[in-house]
Structures are given as C-alpha cells and as structure tokens.
Scaffold this motif. Structure first.
Motif, short mmCIF file in Angstrom:
data_model
loop_
_atom_site.label_atom_id
_atom_site.label_comp_id
_atom_site.label_asym_id
_atom_site.label_seq_id
_atom_site.Cartn_x
_atom_site.Cartn_y
_atom_site.Cartn_z
N THR A 1 -6.40 9.81 -4.48
CA THR A 1 -6.17 8.37 -4.35
C THR A 1 -5.16 8.09 -3.25
O THR A 1 -5.31 7.13 -2.48
CB THR A 1 -5.70 7.79 -5.69
OG1 THR A 1 -6.69 8.02 -6.68
CG2 THR A 1 -5.43 6.30 -5.57
N LEU B 1 0.83 -1.21 0.00
CA LEU B 1 0.00 0.00 0.00
C LEU B 1 0.86 1.26 0.00
O LEU B 1 0.55 2.24 -0.69
CB LEU B 1 -0.94 0.00 1.20
CG LEU B 1 -2.13 -0.98 1.13
CD1 LEU B 1 -2.88 -1.01 2.46
CD2 LEU B 1 -3.08 -0.60 0.00
N ILE C 1 -5.60 5.64 0.02
CA ILE C 1 -4.68 4.53 0.32
C ILE C 1 -4.05 4.70 1.70
O ILE C 1 -3.97 3.76 2.50
CB ILE C 1 -3.60 4.42 -0.76
CG1 ILE C 1 -4.23 4.06 -2.11
CG2 ILE C 1 -2.55 3.36 -0.37
CD1 ILE C 1 -3.27 4.18 -3.28
N ALA D 1 0.94 4.13 -2.75
CA ALA D 1 0.72 5.53 -2.39
C ALA D 1 1.83 6.42 -2.97
O ALA D 1 1.56 7.50 -3.52
CB ALA D 1 0.65 5.68 -0.87
#
Length: 677
Positions: free
Chosen positions: A553, A538, A557, A542
C-alpha cells in the motif's frame, strides 16, 4: 334489526391503490404495507403533497414507478450528486479530513432541506432505469477505513437515520489502533450501510508501475480485484459488486477486467452529477474536503434539484371525498375524469393516462374510462416511436447531443428499459471492439498485431475466458480491449535493475474520454487544490501504513506522490524502504520471483540490495535452469509442444532467464508452422 352499512374505502388496480389511512398510520407504514418498503414513504408524501395522514381523508399510492430514471412528466431529467469523504476527525478540518461538527452540519442541512440520502441499491435502481427516487436525492460515499469512519461518520449517520456506502481497501482493515476492523465493518453492514470494494492495496489501477511489463500489469490489476473479493467473501459472506477506483483513475482494460470479475460498475473522482444515463463504470463523485464551507456545500446540493418537472395530479381532490356515503369516491371520480379529459385535449398524454388510471382504480365502470385510457396510451406509444426514430437517426448521424435529448423524451412517453440501455450504450465510451478470428490467429499473435506487445495475450485470455494455449476457432468472435499506446508499451526484459522507473501513465486523451460524459453537468464549485494539498495527507498516510507493515500500500501511495512531485525525497525514501522490506519478506517466504521484482526497483547501492539480488538470482537459476535444459532436450527431439511448455515454466520460475524467452518465441513460431497455421 337495523344498523349502518360499513363501506370499504379501499380501491386497487395494477397501477394504484387508494386507501383511507387508519388511525396512527404514517406514509412509511403505508409504504411498507403496499410497496413492501418503508423507505418509500416519500412516494406517498410527494404524490399526495402531504407529510401526515388523517383517517378523514384518502391517499393515492402509485404501485408502479411513475418517474423512472427521474424523468418528470413536463420535461427535464433528474441528476444526483454523489459525495465522497476521505477521512474524519474530532479536532481538525483540512483539505483531507472532515471534522465531526462540520459533517453533522452537512447532514442537518440535508434534513432541513428535504434532501434524501439514498442507499446504494436505490441509486443503482435509478441509474439502471428500474425505479424512481425522491426528487431531491444524494448518495453519500466514504473511502476511509480508519477508525473514525465508524466512530464519527457512522455515529453521525445513525443519529440522522441516513444510509451511506463505505468502500473498503482490504489490506488496510485490521484489529489495531487507528484502523477499522472487520467486526466494525459488519456492524455497519448490519445497520444498513453498503460495504463495497476499493482494491486490495490501494494501487492506482490506471498505470503500470516502474518496471512492470504489460503481462505483470494485467495480472496485478486482476489480483487487486480478485484477492480482495475473496477477502470480502470470507469476512462478509458476499462478493462486492461496485468499486471505487483508487485515486479516481481507470482505463478501458480495467473496465473490461471489472466486467470479467462480475462488477456492475465503478466510481471515479470527477466532479459531476449523475443522470440515469451515466456510464456505470465511470460514475462521478464530488470530493468533500474537510474545509468546504457550508455555502459551497449548499451549492453542490443545488445541482440536479427541480430539474425534472413532476407536477401534481391529486391536489384539491380531498374536498370531493364523502366519507360514509355509499360511494365516497363518486365526486372524486367525476373530478379526476374532468382533469384527465382536459389534459387529453391539451395533448398532455402522460398526465391524462395517469388520471384515467386513477379514475379507473376508483371506479372501473366510470363512463369511457377504459377507452380513453387506451387512446391516451396509443398516442403516447406513437409519440415515443416518433422520438425514438429521431434519436436513432441523430445517433447514426453522429449528433450525440440531439440523440440524447430525443432518447430522453422517448423514454418519458414509453419508459422502456431496453431503450434506456440503448441510450447508455451510445453515451458510454467503448472499452473494447469485436474481432473475428481468422485461420492464423492465436491470442499471442493478435496481441502482437493489435497492441504491438505479445504480453497482451494475458488480457485477451482473461476477458474472453480462455487460456493462452487454447486453439482458436476461425470465425469465432473475441473481445479486443482498447489499450493506450502508453499502456501497451513494451519493456525489454533484462537482468539490469530498473530502479526508480516512473510509473507508466495512460495517454491523457484516452483517460479524459473515459472519465468525462460530455452531456453531464460539471459542478462549478470545484475545490481549489495545489499539489502540496494532496501530497501532505498522502505522505501522512504512507508513513502510517509503513508503520503498520503494509508495504504494498505504501508503494501505491508513494507512486501517486511521485506523479505529483517526482523529486519528493520523503516519498522516494519511504518507497525504497518499502520495496526493501517487501523483498526481505518474499525472500524469507521463498517467493524469489516477487523478491526480484522488488529489488529491481532499488538502486544497487541501496543498503544490501546488491548482495540480496545476487542471492535471489542464484535461487532463480537453481530453479529455472533444469526446466530450461529439459526444454532444450525436447526441442532437439522435435517435441515442440513439450519444449514450449518447459520454457514457459522456465519463465514462470525466472522471468529474467537469458535464453528461455527467445527460444520460446522460436519454438512457438515453428510449432505454428508445423500445425499449418
């Protein structure tokens, strides 16, 4: 002048076609000719127990679904594993990313073991009880919109001729290195891949973000759905009908918004297999981490296979076929009638009826065939009615497991779509209740009374296709979506920043109830993950999207990372940078309300946050104060409706106005009193 008579070996009825294949015919060719779909060649193969065809034999083709919803004639019901892949790689396999050769090995396993990857539409027809599917089936889905979805996954799927479904987050689609472009998405769509919805920014739909009011949450979730759908319409010429929930989470309000926006269902990340009676808005998917072993993969594929006993009806009949005789099927009819009579004598009404239908297809004048078929159907209808009454009694008595079993058996005897819908409704957790309006009701008053938060009027307006200013008719029924206490929690509006407020999580019991179908079988080979296993990919995602300038976004995240590790400094820093960059962009565009929302998530001493906040506040005051004073003037002159309108506009221009909100509440209450409400 003599000559041999040509005897037709084709017979047909509403239920069956019996044909002699031509030279070169394949099951797929016959399926295209008789079923209008070459992919249904499996029906001919499965029903006749053959893979190749001979002109010296005959083939029986069911023209109607025999095992609708995967119900076999002898018991049990079919289930389908839905797999989800997150990323692909040429070089490495880890918990997040699947290496090409490992993906290829999995597809080879499907081919070698006779497991059929379904198209999305085939899967949908199965869960909506419209059709049957191959006895061993799987649905492959992909949540990645990186370039390797095209260069690896699509390439390997094409190699095997397998379909899949790709869920697209529209903000991540771009013409740049590492990303998937709309041109490539169209190429996949044109090759038979289903392209569906995964929101605009990948935000977690089940949680309110830090500082987000209930009104903001509903508007933002709705925007995630509608804006992305408009992008789909512009790029692909069609709106999506199915959603993959980002991070697999959802709640009742999200389901109601999906329904309002025309979605037919959505997929979670729960590790279960799907029977036909699965909740359309909570379809489980089994995650395929890149480091899954072939033994574990094979274990997943074993779920659901051979659960429904379909049996065989026409095996051994070829020996009775006399090609070239005046009636090449005479002996076949005799054998089929004998089998049907034997099945009838044993109370196997489903088998008996189908055999009588085959005999009637071959010879409509076969002695007693019509009468015996009608008797079998009558017995089946009586058994179905008996089982349906048992199912409804168990349902009304609260025994869902017994009710489910009785419903399934009733559907085996009478495959009624209406009864299947009744079963699904019983098993699907409710997402709303009906409310009858009274003389004093307004959407805002209902929201205050039922949710403890007047901001819920936005949700009520959206799901009931109303405006918040509509006058409601007493006696009218409206939908009241279910909200958890956490989701309905009120946040008092103030000028103070709410920097780094944690996202509001849904109440766990409600979420679990939405996500879990108690009768569905859990996959026992669940992959063991630690929080670090999830956080590492993740964080990489990111950073990548931050470099791409996709700051919304990144916020979505990093919120997920901070749920797993609230003190993760890397996530906190990249999230702050994203909020700050978003604020600068909104200020540049003149979107001061959105800029203030971003700034309120930052510490006052973060970079130039204090100075930017003051600048934005001045702009908000400049826009909102004239509207507020106009409302004051209307109020003094007892023009209450105009006062309400002006103060609503004030709060649209500046949601943090010191007096407009309280004055608006006073004016609304006074207006209701004047109207006699």
């Amino acid at each position: 002048m003599g000559g041999s008579r040509v005897v037709s070996t084709t017979r047909s009825s509403r239920s069956y076609a019996v044909v002699t294949p031509r030279a070169g015919d394949t099951p797929q060719a016959l399926a295209l000719r008789y079923l209008d779909d070459a992919r249904k060649g499996w029906i001919i193969e499965e029903f006749n127990g053959v893979e190749t065809l001979s002109p010296d034999s005959f083939v029986t083709i069911p023209l109607m679904p025999l095992y609708r919803g995967g119900l076999g004639e002898g018991g049990g019901f079919q289930t389908v594993p839905v797999l989800v892949y997150s990323a692909f790689s040429e070089q490495t396999s880890d918990v997040f990313s699947m290496k090409r050769d490992r993906f290829r090995a999995q597809l080879q396993y499907l081919k070698d073991n006779g497991i059929t990857p379904l198209t999305l539409e085939e899967f949908v027809r199965f869960i909506e009880f419209d059709d049957h599917i191959p006895e061993r089936s799987v649905l492959i889905t992909i949540d990645d919109v990186g370039q390797n979805t095209f260069e690896i996954a699509f390439d390997e799927l094409q190699r095997f001729g397998f379909p899949a479904t790709v869920f697209v987050c529209t903000d991540l689609v771009a013409d740049r290195a590492g990303a998937l472009s709309w041109e490539r998405i169209r190429t996949m769509r044109d090759a038979g891949m289903a392209i569906e919805h995964r929101t605009k920014t990948l935000r977690n739909l089940a949680r309110r973000m830090g500082g987000e009011t209930l009104e903001d949450y509903i508007i933002n979730v709705d925007r995630e759905l509608t804006v992305a759908s408009l992008t789909f319409q512009a790029e692909l010429g069609q709106r999506p009908s199915w959603l993959a929930y980002p991070f697999g989470t959802m709640n009742e309000a999200v389901v109601e918004l999906l329904r309002k926006n025309g979605f037919r269902g959505a997929f979670t990340m729960e590790e279960r297999v799907s029977p036909f009676f699965v909740d359309n808005y909570a379809i489980p998917r089994i995650r395929m981490p890149g480091d899954i072993s072939m033994d574990a993969y094979a274990e997943v594929m074993r779920f659901g296979v051979d659960a429904a006993e379909r049996g065989t009806m026409v095996d051994g009949l070829q020996a009775a076929f006399a090609a070239g005789d005046d009636d090449p099927y005479a002996a076949v009819v005799t054998e089929v009638m004998a089998r049907a009579d034997a099945a009838s004598a044993e109370g196997q009404w489903i088998r008996a009826l189908e055999l009588y239908r085959i005999a009637g297809t071959l010879n409509r004048r076969a002695p007693g065939v019509r009468r015996k078929a009608q008797e079998a159907k009558k017995n089946m209808d009586a058994r179905a009615a008996e089982l349906l009454a048992k199912a409804r009694s168990a349902r009304d008595g609260g025994d869902r497991a017994a009710a489910r079993d009785a419903y399934v058996e009733a559907l085996r005897y009478d495959p009624s779509p209406e009864v299947a819908a009744e079963l699904k409704a019983m098993l699907s957790p409710p997402t709303h209740r009906e409310l009858t309006l009274t003389q004093s009701d307004t959407l805002r008053r209902i929201a205050e009374r039922e949710y403890g938060n007047p901001g819920g009027e936005i949700l009520l307006a959206k799901v009931n296709n109303k405006s918040v200013v509509d006058i409601l008719e007493p006696g009218e029924m409206v939908k009241l979506p279910i909200l958890s206490e956490a989701l309905a929690q009120r946040i008092e509006i103030s000028l103070a920043p709410v920097a780094q407020a944690a996202p509001v999580a849904p109440a766990e019991p409600a979420q679990e109830e939405m996500m879990t179908e108690p009768e569905a079988e859990a996959v026992e080979v669940a992959i063991q993950e630690t929080p670090a296993d999830r956080i590492t990919p993740l964080l990489s995602m990111a950073r990548l999207q931050f470099g791409n300038g996709l700051y919304e976004t990144v916020v979505s995240i990093t919120n997920e990372i901070l749920q797993l590790d609230p003190d993760n400094e890397q996530a906190l820093e990249i999230q702050r940078e994203s909020y700050y960059s978003l604020a600068e962009g909104f200020i540049s565009d003149g979107s001061n309300v959105r800029a203030m929302h971003m700034l309120r998530n930052l510490p006052r001493d973060y970079r130039a946050t204090k100075e930017l906040t003051g600048k934005v506040q001045q702009a908000l005051d400049k826009t909102s104060e004239p509207l507020y004073l106009q409302g004051v003037n209307y109020y003094i002159n007892e023009e209450l409706e105009r006062a309400v309108d002006s103060w609503e506009l004030t709060l649209q221009a500046n949601p943090w106005h010191k007096k407009a909100r309280s004055d608006l509440e006073k004016a609304r209450k006074l207006l209701e009193a004047v109207r006699g409400l």
